[in-house]
Design a protein around this motif. Sequence first.
Motif, PDB file in Angstrom:
ATOM      1  N   ASP A  97      -0.147   0.326  -1.102  1.00 57.14           N
ATOM      2  CA  ASP A  97       0.805   0.044  -2.178  1.00 57.14           C
ATOM      3  C   ASP A  97       2.096  -0.503  -1.566  1.00 57.14           C
ATOM      4  O   ASP A  97       2.161  -0.775  -0.360  1.00 57.14           O
ATOM      5  CB  ASP A  97       1.051   1.286  -3.036  1.00 57.14           C
ATOM      6  N   HIS A  98       3.149  -0.647  -2.357  1.00 53.79           N
ATOM      7  CA  HIS A  98       4.405  -1.232  -1.876  1.00 53.79           C
ATOM      8  C   HIS A  98       5.098  -0.380  -0.813  1.00 53.79           C
ATOM      9  O   HIS A  98       5.955  -0.862  -0.094  1.00 53.79           O
ATOM     10  CB  HIS A  98       5.352  -1.501  -3.059  1.00 53.79           C
ATOM     11  N   ARG A  99       4.704   0.901  -0.686  1.00 52.26           N
ATOM     12  CA  ARG A  99       5.271   1.775   0.355  1.00 52.26           C
ATOM     13  C   ARG A  99       4.386   1.826   1.601  1.00 52.26           C
ATOM     14  O   ARG A  99       4.699   2.536   2.542  1.00 52.26           O
ATOM     15  CB  ARG A  99       5.443   3.190  -0.199  1.00 52.26           C
ATOM     16  N   ARG A 127       1.264   2.928   1.624  1.00 53.20           N
ATOM     17  CA  ARG A 127       0.291   4.028   1.543  1.00 53.20           C
ATOM     18  C   ARG A 127      -0.942   3.562   0.771  1.00 53.20           C
ATOM     19  O   ARG A 127      -0.824   2.895  -0.240  1.00 53.20           O
ATOM     20  CB  ARG A 127       0.885   5.231   0.840  1.00 53.20           C
TER      21      ARG A 127
END
Length: 125
Positions: free
Chosen positions: A114-116, A118
């Motif tokens: 995802d955008h982080r 993870r």
Amino acid sequence: MPQRTRDAAVSYTVTTVGHNGRLADRSLLKNLHWAPGQRLSLDASIDTITVYAVPAGDHAITGDGFLMLPAAVRHRCDIGYRDQVLVAAYPNHDRLVVWTLSAVDHMVASRIPDHRGRTADGYLS
């Protein structure tokens, strides 16, 4: 991040399923040293088929060396004519595993970060 190692003995192929359930690619059967007549047992879940070599199995490699997936197994896994499947040979365990492409989609999607950074299974990319 946990280190993942690869079992070099495992081999993969993507193959097509014929109208009668025949897997078009038989190279992995050769990797397992499964010859025509080899008796087999099949276990199926919603999107995975595990094939074991067993002396008293209900199924067998065909006379011309192909694996046939019985209609009941194909229906359980929603595998149709000309569908592709991912097949893995595990020589150290004398087994073959067949995954539907929907199962492969799910496995791959769970690893897309995802955008982080993870993934759905908690790993950092």
